[in-house]
Design a protein around this motif. Structure first.
Motif, short mmCIF file in Angstrom:
data_model
loop_
_atom_site.label_atom_id
_atom_site.label_comp_id
_atom_site.label_asym_id
_atom_site.label_seq_id
_atom_site.Cartn_x
_atom_site.Cartn_y
_atom_site.Cartn_z
N GLN A 55 0.83 -1.21 0.00
CA GLN A 55 0.00 0.00 0.00
C GLN A 55 0.87 1.27 0.00
OE1 GLN A 55 -3.19 -0.76 3.12
NE2 GLN A 55 -2.05 -2.71 3.22
N PRO A 56 1.67 1.44 -1.05
CA PRO A 56 2.65 2.54 -1.05
C PRO A 56 2.05 3.92 -1.31
CG PRO A 56 2.74 1.38 -3.14
CD PRO A 56 1.77 0.61 -2.28
N TRP A 57 0.79 3.98 -1.74
CA TRP A 57 0.18 5.26 -2.09
C TRP A 57 0.05 6.16 -0.87
CZ3 TRP A 57 -2.07 0.53 -3.53
CH2 TRP A 57 -2.87 -0.06 -2.54
N ALA A 92 -3.26 15.41 -4.04
CA ALA A 92 -1.91 15.16 -4.56
C ALA A 92 -1.62 13.69 -4.29
CB ALA A 92 -0.90 16.06 -3.86
N VAL A 93 -1.27 12.97 -5.36
CA VAL A 93 -1.07 11.52 -5.24
C VAL A 93 0.42 11.20 -5.32
CG1 VAL A 93 -1.66 9.26 -6.19
CG2 VAL A 93 -3.32 11.14 -6.33
N ALA A 94 0.92 10.63 -4.24
CA ALA A 94 2.34 10.30 -4.15
C ALA A 94 2.48 8.84 -3.74
CB ALA A 94 3.01 11.21 -3.11
N ASP A 115 1.22 0.33 -8.36
CA ASP A 115 0.20 0.16 -7.32
C ASP A 115 -0.58 1.46 -7.10
OD1 ASP A 115 1.27 -2.37 -7.04
OD2 ASP A 115 2.41 -1.89 -5.23
N THR A 116 0.12 2.57 -7.13
CA THR A 116 -0.53 3.86 -6.89
C THR A 116 -1.47 4.22 -8.03
OG1 THR A 116 1.34 4.51 -5.52
CG2 THR A 116 -0.08 6.29 -6.32
N GLY A 117 -1.14 3.75 -9.23
CA GLY A 117 -2.06 3.92 -10.36
C GLY A 117 -3.38 3.21 -10.10
N ALA A 118 -3.29 2.03 -9.50
CA ALA A 118 -4.52 1.30 -9.18
C ALA A 118 -5.35 2.07 -8.14
CB ALA A 118 -4.19 -0.10 -8.65
N ALA A 119 -4.66 2.70 -7.20
CA ALA A 119 -5.37 3.45 -6.15
C ALA A 119 -6.09 4.66 -6.73
CB ALA A 119 -4.39 3.88 -5.06
N TRP A 120 -5.44 5.35 -7.66
CA TRP A 120 -6.09 6.54 -8.25
C TRP A 120 -7.31 6.13 -9.07
CZ3 TRP A 120 -8.21 9.93 -11.51
CH2 TRP A 120 -8.14 9.71 -12.87
N CYS A 159 0.78 12.63 -9.46
CA CYS A 159 -0.19 13.51 -10.12
C CYS A 159 -1.04 14.22 -9.07
CB CYS A 159 -1.07 12.73 -11.10
SG CYS A 159 -2.13 11.53 -10.34
N VAL A 160 -1.81 15.15 -9.57
CA VAL A 160 -2.84 15.80 -8.75
C VAL A 160 -4.17 15.40 -9.36
CG1 VAL A 160 -3.87 18.02 -8.08
CG2 VAL A 160 -1.37 17.76 -8.11
#
Ligand SMILES: Cc1cc2nc3c(=O)[nH]c(=O)nc-3n(C[C@H](O)[C@H](O)[C@H](O)COP(=O)(O)O)c2cc1C
Length: 197
Positions: A55-57, A92-94, A115-120, A159-160
């Motif tokens: 869960q790195p997001w 803001a997505v980091a 993984d963060t792409g999946a979260a967004w 991204c934002v």
């Protein structure tokens, strides 16, 4: 908005309606995105899958009218701050760059961005169920945004995301009005092959 009017938005194969119904508008109404709305959006992001469930997001959010919102908006580049400043909330997505391995060492997390792409995307699809739209922006000043959100060492900004209710096309500056429509996609055979490349 009915997607029937957008030729290129018709799926070639049967899929759930939520996929083509999600798109990235720039015109938002004045609808307030409540803190409860934000929690539902974050909750959806929370349930995204990730390698070893790391869960790195990491998301930093602010609602319109808050100082944090203005700080994120002002870190956007090009025409992004003009329309995204009218959104109900900005995220803001980091992601965190490293994970702790079994030996207790911090090592690179190679799948953090994936993984963060999946979260967004989870957040964006959840927005759709709430009558809201989410629009991601890679157009931002990295240094300004890092400062605006107080990005800790060892994290990367991706991204934002602007979230709001779809507004009328006419509310946009003229140069943006022509772009305010859902886009099409490459056919499946351009993005996937059976067996091997
Ligand atoms: C990582 C990422 C960065 C993007 N950056 C911007 C941006 O800076 N400004 C913008 O207006 N749209 C931006 N977009 C939106 C894309 O242009 C849009 O998702 C794409 O054209 C597909 O359209 P749709 O989302 O309406 O289906 C970005 C989308 C993603 C996923």
């Amino acid at each position: 908005m009915s997607l029937d009017q957008f030729e290129g938005r018709k799926p070639d194969h049967p899929i759930a309606a939520e996929f083509p119904a999600r798109w990235s508008p720039r015109s938002f109404t004045d609808r307030i995105v409540t803190e409860a709305d934000v929690m539902s959006l974050l909750e959806a992001a929370r349930w995204a899958p990730s390698a070893s469930n790391h869960q790195p997001w990491r998301l930093v959010w602010s609602r319109r009218g808050e100082d944090g919102f203005a700080a994120i908006r002002d870190a956007l580049s090009g025409v992004n701050p003009v329309w995204a400043g009218r959104a109900g909330a900005l995220f803001a997505v980091a992601s965190k760059d490293t994970v702790t391995n079994r030996e207790g060492a911090e090592v690179a997390n190679r799948t953090a961005g994936f993984d963060t792409g999946a979260a967004w995307m989870s957040l964006a699809l959840q927005a759709g169920t709430m009558g809201l739209y989410a629009h991601a922006m890679g157009g931002f000043d990295k240094d300004k945004l890092s400062l605006a959100v107080g990005l800790p060492e060892g994290h990367t900004l991706h991204c934002v995301v602007a979230v709001g209710e779809l507004g009328p096309v006419e509310a946009l500056p003229e140069d943006l009005q022509a772009r305010e429509k859902p886009s099409g996609r490459k056919p499946v055979d351009e993005i996937a092959v059976h067996g091997r490349f």
